[in-house]
Design a protein around this motif. Structure first.
Motif, PDB file in Angstrom:
ATOM      1  N   THR A 150       0.827  -1.213   0.000  1.00  0.00           N
ATOM      2  CA  THR A 150       0.000   0.000   0.000  1.00  0.00           C
ATOM      3  C   THR A 150       0.860   1.261   0.000  1.00  0.00           C
ATOM      4  O   THR A 150       0.387   2.321  -0.376  1.00  0.00           O
ATOM      5  CB  THR A 150      -0.945   0.023   1.215  1.00  0.00           C
ATOM      6  OG1 THR A 150      -0.169  -0.090   2.409  1.00  0.00           O
ATOM      7  CG2 THR A 150      -1.959  -1.099   1.147  1.00  0.00           C
ATOM      8  N   LYS A 151       2.124   1.145   0.376  1.00  0.00           N
ATOM      9  CA  LYS A 151       3.029   2.303   0.377  1.00  0.00           C
ATOM     10  C   LYS A 151       3.490   2.650  -1.032  1.00  0.00           C
ATOM     11  O   LYS A 151       3.856   3.785  -1.305  1.00  0.00           O
ATOM     12  CB  LYS A 151       4.255   2.010   1.247  1.00  0.00           C
ATOM     13  CG  LYS A 151       3.921   1.890   2.698  1.00  0.00           C
ATOM     14  CD  LYS A 151       5.138   1.525   3.499  1.00  0.00           C
ATOM     15  CE  LYS A 151       4.714   1.327   4.949  1.00  0.00           C
ATOM     16  NZ  LYS A 151       5.613   0.501   5.693  1.00  0.00           N
ATOM     17  N   ASN A 152       3.478   1.675  -1.930  1.00  0.00           N
ATOM     18  CA  ASN A 152       4.025   1.886  -3.272  1.00  0.00           C
ATOM     19  C   ASN A 152       2.952   2.072  -4.337  1.00  0.00           C
ATOM     20  O   ASN A 152       3.278   2.064  -5.513  1.00  0.00           O
ATOM     21  CB  ASN A 152       4.901   0.697  -3.665  1.00  0.00           C
ATOM     22  CG  ASN A 152       6.083   0.534  -2.738  1.00  0.00           C
ATOM     23  OD1 ASN A 152       6.547   1.499  -2.153  1.00  0.00           O
ATOM     24  ND2 ASN A 152       6.556  -0.683  -2.589  1.00  0.00           N
ATOM     25  N   ILE A 153       1.709   2.216  -3.941  1.00  0.00           N
ATOM     26  CA  ILE A 153       0.662   2.274  -4.953  1.00  0.00           C
ATOM     27  C   ILE A 153      -0.073   3.613  -4.898  1.00  0.00           C
ATOM     28  O   ILE A 153      -0.517   4.037  -3.852  1.00  0.00           O
ATOM     29  CB  ILE A 153      -0.316   1.075  -4.833  1.00  0.00           C
ATOM     30  CG1 ILE A 153      -1.179   0.937  -6.078  1.00  0.00           C
ATOM     31  CG2 ILE A 153      -1.169   1.157  -3.606  1.00  0.00           C
ATOM     32  CD1 ILE A 153      -0.444   0.450  -7.265  1.00  0.00           C
ATOM     33  N   TYR A 206      -3.660  -5.969 -12.818  1.00  0.00           N
ATOM     34  CA  TYR A 206      -2.983  -5.035 -13.703  1.00  0.00           C
ATOM     35  C   TYR A 206      -2.873  -3.691 -12.992  1.00  0.00           C
ATOM     36  O   TYR A 206      -3.763  -3.319 -12.229  1.00  0.00           O
ATOM     37  CB  TYR A 206      -3.779  -4.848 -14.999  1.00  0.00           C
ATOM     38  CG  TYR A 206      -4.107  -6.144 -15.696  1.00  0.00           C
ATOM     39  CD1 TYR A 206      -3.241  -6.688 -16.636  1.00  0.00           C
ATOM     40  CD2 TYR A 206      -5.288  -6.828 -15.396  1.00  0.00           C
ATOM     41  CE1 TYR A 206      -3.546  -7.888 -17.267  1.00  0.00           C
ATOM     42  CE2 TYR A 206      -5.588  -8.030 -16.028  1.00  0.00           C
ATOM     43  CZ  TYR A 206      -4.713  -8.551 -16.953  1.00  0.00           C
ATOM     44  OH  TYR A 206      -5.006  -9.738 -17.576  1.00  0.00           O
ATOM     45  N   THR A 207      -1.784  -2.974 -13.253  1.00  0.00           N
ATOM     46  CA  THR A 207      -1.605  -1.648 -12.677  1.00  0.00           C
ATOM     47  C   THR A 207      -1.303  -0.643 -13.781  1.00  0.00           C
ATOM     48  O   THR A 207      -1.000  -1.003 -14.915  1.00  0.00           O
ATOM     49  CB  THR A 207      -0.443  -1.636 -11.652  1.00  0.00           C
ATOM     50  OG1 THR A 207       0.765  -2.026 -12.312  1.00  0.00           O
ATOM     51  CG2 THR A 207      -0.722  -2.567 -10.479  1.00  0.00           C
ATOM     52  N   LYS A 208      -1.418   0.610 -13.416  1.00  0.00           N
ATOM     53  CA  LYS A 208      -1.071   1.738 -14.270  1.00  0.00           C
ATOM     54  C   LYS A 208      -1.687   1.646 -15.663  1.00  0.00           C
ATOM     55  O   LYS A 208      -2.878   1.373 -15.800  1.00  0.00           O
ATOM     56  CB  LYS A 208       0.446   1.908 -14.326  1.00  0.00           C
ATOM     57  CG  LYS A 208       1.067   2.178 -12.972  1.00  0.00           C
ATOM     58  CD  LYS A 208       2.529   2.480 -13.091  1.00  0.00           C
ATOM     59  CE  LYS A 208       3.124   2.764 -11.715  1.00  0.00           C
ATOM     60  NZ  LYS A 208       4.474   3.299 -11.836  1.00  0.00           N
ATOM     61  N   SER A 209      -0.889   1.845 -16.700  1.00  0.00           N
ATOM     62  CA  SER A 209      -1.434   1.877 -18.063  1.00  0.00           C
ATOM     63  C   SER A 209      -1.991   0.519 -18.481  1.00  0.00           C
ATOM     64  O   SER A 209      -2.965   0.454 -19.240  1.00  0.00           O
ATOM     65  CB  SER A 209      -0.379   2.347 -19.069  1.00  0.00           C
ATOM     66  OG  SER A 209       0.677   1.414 -19.185  1.00  0.00           O
ATOM     67  N   ASN A 210      -1.425  -0.563 -17.977  1.00  0.00           N
ATOM     68  CA  ASN A 210      -1.965  -1.889 -18.310  1.00  0.00           C
ATOM     69  C   ASN A 210      -3.379  -2.052 -17.764  1.00  0.00           C
ATOM     70  O   ASN A 210      -4.241  -2.645 -18.421  1.00  0.00           O
ATOM     71  CB  ASN A 210      -1.058  -3.009 -17.787  1.00  0.00           C
ATOM     72  CG  ASN A 210       0.191  -3.154 -18.622  1.00  0.00           C
ATOM     73  OD1 ASN A 210       0.187  -2.914 -19.823  1.00  0.00           O
ATOM     74  ND2 ASN A 210       1.281  -3.532 -17.986  1.00  0.00           N
ATOM     75  N   ALA A 211      -3.635  -1.515 -16.566  1.00  0.00           N
ATOM     76  CA  ALA A 211      -4.983  -1.564 -16.000  1.00  0.00           C
ATOM     77  C   ALA A 211      -5.943  -0.753 -16.871  1.00  0.00           C
ATOM     78  O   ALA A 211      -7.034  -1.220 -17.203  1.00  0.00           O
ATOM     79  CB  ALA A 211      -4.981  -1.047 -14.566  1.00  0.00           C
ATOM     80  N   ALA A 212      -5.527   0.452 -17.237  1.00  0.00           N
ATOM     81  CA  ALA A 212      -6.388   1.312 -18.061  1.00  0.00           C
ATOM     82  C   ALA A 212      -6.722   0.646 -19.397  1.00  0.00           C
ATOM     83  O   ALA A 212      -7.873   0.678 -19.852  1.00  0.00           O
ATOM     84  CB  ALA A 212      -5.712   2.663 -18.283  1.00  0.00           C
ATOM     85  N   LEU A 213      -5.734   0.014 -20.020  1.00  0.00           N
ATOM     86  CA  LEU A 213      -5.973  -0.644 -21.311  1.00  0.00           C
ATOM     87  C   LEU A 213      -6.879  -1.870 -21.169  1.00  0.00           C
ATOM     88  O   LEU A 213      -7.733  -2.117 -22.027  1.00  0.00           O
ATOM     89  CB  LEU A 213      -4.647  -1.022 -21.969  1.00  0.00           C
ATOM     90  CG  LEU A 213      -3.807   0.157 -22.451  1.00  0.00           C
ATOM     91  CD1 LEU A 213      -2.461  -0.322 -22.981  1.00  0.00           C
ATOM     92  CD2 LEU A 213      -4.547   0.958 -23.503  1.00  0.00           C
TER      93      LEU A 213
END
Length: 138
Positions: A57-60, A73-80
């Motif tokens: 939770t500290k790095n997100i 998925y995180t960041k742009s991969n999540a959005a896509l």
């Protein structure tokens, strides 16, 4: 053990970010197949899900798409992945997959870093309206 709805994709989002709230409202409006459920990163359940999938939770400070039993998925991969699931016109957004993830995430991180400055921040997490309350997990 996490109790999550069967067959639903979980979007974890920054509950105090105005841009994130607008994005959640956009997904709700275009989620024709009722695939998504939402939980704030700051909530107890949000932290529990992050812990379950092994994200600190500290790095997100990013959107996370969690497909229980499949992947996250995180960041742009999540959005896509979200755009792909929305289908229709939004599926064309997946054309950005031709760009390397590292390049997409540079842009994503730049927006994420400036989102409070550009779009503002709330004092508390989003409280859903009665019409969409069932889409939010507690």
């Amino acid at each position: 053990m996490l109790e999550l709805p069967n067959g639903k994709k979980i979007i974890l989002f920054d509950g105090v970010c105005n841009l994130c709230e607008a994005s959640v409202q956009f997904v709700i409006k275009h989620d024709q197949k009722d695939e998504f459920r939402f939980v704030a990163l700051q909530s107890d359940l949000g932290r529990e899900i992050l812990n379950h999938i092994g994200i600190s939770t500290k790095n997100i400070d990013s959107v996370v798409l969690y497909v229980p039993g499949v992947a996250y998925y995180t960041k742009s991969n999540a959005a896509l992945q979200i755009a792909k699931s929305l289908g229709g016109f939004f599926h064309f957004g997946t054309a950005f997959k031709i760009l390397p993830t590292s390049l997409r995430n540079i842009v994503y991180d730049y927006v994420a870093k400036n989102r409070y400055l550009w779009y503002g921040k709330k004092e508390a997490c989003l409280i859903p309206t009665t019409e969409v309350k069932s889409k939010f997990l507690e």
